[in-house]
Design an enzyme around this catalytic site. Sequence first.
Site, PDB file in Angstrom:
ATOM      1  N   TYR A 206      -2.056   0.606  11.032  1.00  0.00           N
ATOM      2  CA  TYR A 206      -1.518   0.499   9.456  1.00  0.00           C
ATOM      3  C   TYR A 206      -0.194   1.308   9.295  1.00  0.00           C
ATOM      4  O   TYR A 206       0.544   0.986   8.330  1.00  0.00           O
ATOM      5  CB  TYR A 206      -2.704   0.733   8.512  1.00  0.00           C
ATOM      6  CG  TYR A 206      -3.163  -0.743   7.945  1.00  0.00           C
ATOM      7  CD1 TYR A 206      -3.741  -1.588   9.208  1.00  0.00           C
ATOM      8  CD2 TYR A 206      -2.921  -1.053   6.956  1.00  0.00           C
ATOM      9  CE1 TYR A 206      -4.238  -2.834   8.472  1.00  0.00           C
ATOM     10  CE2 TYR A 206      -3.532  -2.226   6.422  1.00  0.00           C
ATOM     11  CZ  TYR A 206      -4.054  -3.144   7.195  1.00  0.00           C
ATOM     12  OH  TYR A 206      -4.371  -4.357   6.850  1.00  0.00           O
ATOM     13  N   LYS A 209       2.781  -0.605   9.849  1.00  0.00           N
ATOM     14  CA  LYS A 209       3.197  -1.732   8.846  1.00  0.00           C
ATOM     15  C   LYS A 209       4.180  -1.074   7.986  1.00  0.00           C
ATOM     16  O   LYS A 209       4.254  -0.137   7.346  1.00  0.00           O
ATOM     17  CB  LYS A 209       2.063  -1.961   7.928  1.00  0.00           C
ATOM     18  CG  LYS A 209       1.049  -2.899   8.990  1.00  0.00           C
ATOM     19  CD  LYS A 209      -0.179  -3.350   8.279  1.00  0.00           C
ATOM     20  CE  LYS A 209      -1.115  -4.266   9.095  1.00  0.00           C
ATOM     21  NZ  LYS A 209      -0.506  -5.392   9.546  1.00  0.00           N
ATOM     22  N   HIS A 268      -7.711   2.928   7.969  1.00  0.00           N
ATOM     23  CA  HIS A 268      -6.267   2.147   7.467  1.00  0.00           C
ATOM     24  C   HIS A 268      -6.088   2.474   5.980  1.00  0.00           C
ATOM     25  O   HIS A 268      -5.022   2.805   5.488  1.00  0.00           O
ATOM     26  CB  HIS A 268      -6.329   0.544   7.547  1.00  0.00           C
ATOM     27  CG  HIS A 268      -6.794   0.268   9.077  1.00  0.00           C
ATOM     28  ND1 HIS A 268      -6.144   0.959  10.097  1.00  0.00           N
ATOM     29  CD2 HIS A 268      -7.415  -0.830   9.624  1.00  0.00           C
ATOM     30  CE1 HIS A 268      -6.660   0.310  11.278  1.00  0.00           C
ATOM     31  NE2 HIS A 268      -7.453  -0.963  10.969  1.00  0.00           N
TER      32      HIS A 268
END
Length: 791
Positions: A206, A209, A268
Site C-alpha cells: 500500500y 500505491k 495497510h
Amino acid sequence: KMLGKVLCTVLFVGALPSPAEASQGHISVVLLGATGDLAKKYLWQGLFQLYMDQVSSGHSFTFHGAALAALEPGQRLMFDVLKKLSCPPDEAPDRCAVLKDQFLKLSQYHQLKTAENYTALSREIETLLHQEGLKEAGRIFYFSVPPFAYTEIARHINSSCRPPAGAWLRVVLEKPFGHDLRSAQQLAAELAGFFREEEMYRVDHYLGKQAVAHILPFRDQNRQFLDPIWNQHHVERVEVVLKETVDAKGRTSFYEQYGVIRDVLQNHLTEALMFLIMELPANVSSAREVVQHKLQAFQSLWGLERSSAVLGQYQAYDSQVQEELQEARGYVSTTPTFAGVLIRSDSLRWEGVPFLLASGKALDERVGYARVLFKNRAYCTQSGTLRDAGHSQCKPKQIIFHFGHGALNTPAVLVSRNLFQPVMPKDSWKEGEARSDLHVFGQPLSDFYMYSPVKERDAYSVLISHIYHGRKDFFITTENLLASWAFWTPLLDSTSRQPPRLYPGGVENQHLLDFEMVSGGVAFTLAEPAELLNPSGQTPSDFRAIQSKFRQSPLVSAWAEDLISQLASDMEEAAVRSVARSGQFHLALSGGSSPVVLFQRLARHHYGFPWKHTHVWLVDERCVPLTDSESNFLGLHRHLLQRVRVPYFNIHPMPVHLNRRLCVEEDGGAELYAKDIVALVANASFDLVLLGVGTDGHTASLFPRSENGLEGAPTVVLTESPVKPHQRMSLSLPLINRARQVFVLVLGKGKHDITTLLSRVGHEPRKWPISGVSPSSGQLVWYVDYEALLG
C-alpha cells in the site's frame, strides 16, 4: 558462460549504456519464490519495469529466479511467466521488444534448497563479474516465500551469499511479519541475527500505491492551507477504508490463520492512517524522521478493547473452510472477514476526533480510500438551488486520497472546492475535468478539485524502484512493525472468541454492516437477526443467581473485559454516593499493569464520574522520579488523569523525590504523605481503595515478611521489594483497613495459583499480605476474572 556472453552483448546495443558508462557497477537481483503467485502477478513485471527504467542508468543487471523446484521444471515455469511480460502503453513497440528480449536473456533460474546451492549462486555471480571486468554494486534478495522459511534463507544468505566488501545488500521481505506482537518480536530478533536494519526492506504494497504515497508530500506542499485546519477543532472524523467484492475462496488456509484485521487493518490501513495523523516532519523524505513521527503517533493512540470493533463474516465462509481445509461438516469458524474499528488519540492535535478503519470481503464494491471529513460550521439561508455548485460553505468539506477502483477507477486526490485549491506537482499529477455525472460520497465530482497521476504505476513497480534507489522511507522498519503489533494485539486477543455477525455478501448486505459510535466504542446500527432456539425450553428467568463469596467477602467474576466494565461502574456508583454524602470522594489507586485497562475504561466510558469532586491518591509508588517509566504515578497520569478533569489540587502523588534524592528516610516523604491524608481525608478513611495481588501474595507495596506496614499505626511507610526498583513507598495495612470500601482486582492466568491459595488460607499477612486486608468498618469486594479464578 552463456549469461556472460549475453551480458557482454547487451552492454553494446543502442538502447543500453556503453561499458564505460556501466562503471557504476553490477546489480544481481535474486527473486526467491520466483514461480509463486505474487511473482507471477506482480514481481516479475515490477522487475522488468525496473530494467526498462534503469537500463541506461549506468548499472548492469542480472535477474536470478529461485525456488525449491528442480532446474528443468522450475525454469519452464519461470519462463512461461517471463514470456507474458508487457510494456506500458507509452513504450515504443520496437524498444519494448528489444528490452524484453534482453531481460529474458539476463534472467536465469536456480534451485535454491541447500547451503551448497547458495554458495554456488554466489560463486556464479562472482565468476561472471570477474570475466566481464565488472565491479559489484550490490545484491537484492526478494523473499516472495512464506515467513516460516525466512530464517533458514537468511542464514544461507548471510553465511554464503553476501556480496563482497564495498557492495550493498538489500533484503526484501513480504508480509505477514508475524501473527501478533510476540511472534513479530521473535521473527524480528531472528532476522536481526543475520541482517542489519538498513539492509531490510519490509514491503507493505500500500505504501507503493500512488495516492497513499502522496499523503505526506500533499500535507507538506499544502502546509499553508492545512496548518490552521488539520486538528480537532476543524476535523470531524478520519476514515480509512478498503472494500473488496471478492471472498476468501482459495485462500482460506491463510485467512483462517490471519483474518481481516491481521491481513489489512494492522498494516495497510494503519500505515495510511499514520501518514494522516502523524506530526509532519521537517523533511518528509527522511526515513528516520518519518519513522520517529510515526512512533510518536502510535504512542498517542488509546489502547483498543473489545468494544472498539465490530466484526462480521460472510455466510459462505464456513462451507469454504470445510471444503478447502477438510474440516468437519459442523465446523464453525470465528475468523472475521469484515471489521470496523474505532481508534482515538490523546494528542493535542487529534483529541476527540474519531478515526474509523474498515475493511471486508464480499462487500458491495471494490474501493479503497482515506478520507478526512471537516466540521461544517456554516448555516446557509438560501435554498439549495441558489447555491454555487462547488463553493457553497454549506456543502460537505473533505479531502479524499482515493487508492483506486470504485467510481473513479484510478488513484486520485480530491479536495472540496469550498476548502482550497491544493498545490500539486504538475510533473506527476494532472487536474481532472469537473464532471457532474460521476459522484463521490453523494457529491458530484464537479464539487472537487480532482488530480490523478500523469502516469499510473503499479504499486510493486514503484516499490521495486525505491528498493533499487535505497529509499527506506517507503518500507516498514522493525520499530514501526512492533509498534503496530503492540497496538493491535490486545484487540486481537480480546476478540479471539467473539462470534462475528454473519452477512450474505454483496449488495444483499444492505445495512447489516453499518456501524456507529456508541459510548466510546462502536456497535452495529441494526440488531442482529436472531432465531429463538428451543422456545419450549428453560429461559434465564428459570434460574436463580447464586451470591458468590471469596474469603467470606463478595466476589464478582466474569471474563476480563466484562469484569473491568462492572468494576468501573461500581467505582462510579461509589463516587456518586460519596459526593452526595460528603461533597467529595477520596480514591486511592494502585499501580502496576492490571489497573491500566480499568483506567482507560473510566476515561472513555464514564462521563458521569464526579471527577470535579474526586481526590486521587496513590496506594503505593516505586522510588523513581515521577517521569520515569516505572513510576506508578506516570502510568496513572498517562492512562487516566490526563484524560479526565480532576482539579490540579486534588491530585496527590507520593513524595518519593525530595531534595534531589529518592526515598531517603530523613527527608520524611512518608510522614508528609501521612500528614496530608490526615489533613484532607476525614478520619484518614479513604472512600475507596483499589488493590491488586502479586503472585507472591503481596498487595500495594507490602511484601511477605516485610519489616514495615503490615501492622502497627495507620500510616505511610517505606518498604523493600524483592524485585527492582527495590525501594517503595506504600500505605500501611492498618491505613488501608480504615477505608469505607476496598476493591481487589485480580486478572489473568498468571494469578490462578495465588488465587487458589488465598481461597484456602486464613488471616496470615506476614506470609500473604493480601490476606490481612479486612476493612474494620467497611466493605471488601473481590473482582476476579475467570482466568485467575478457574485457570
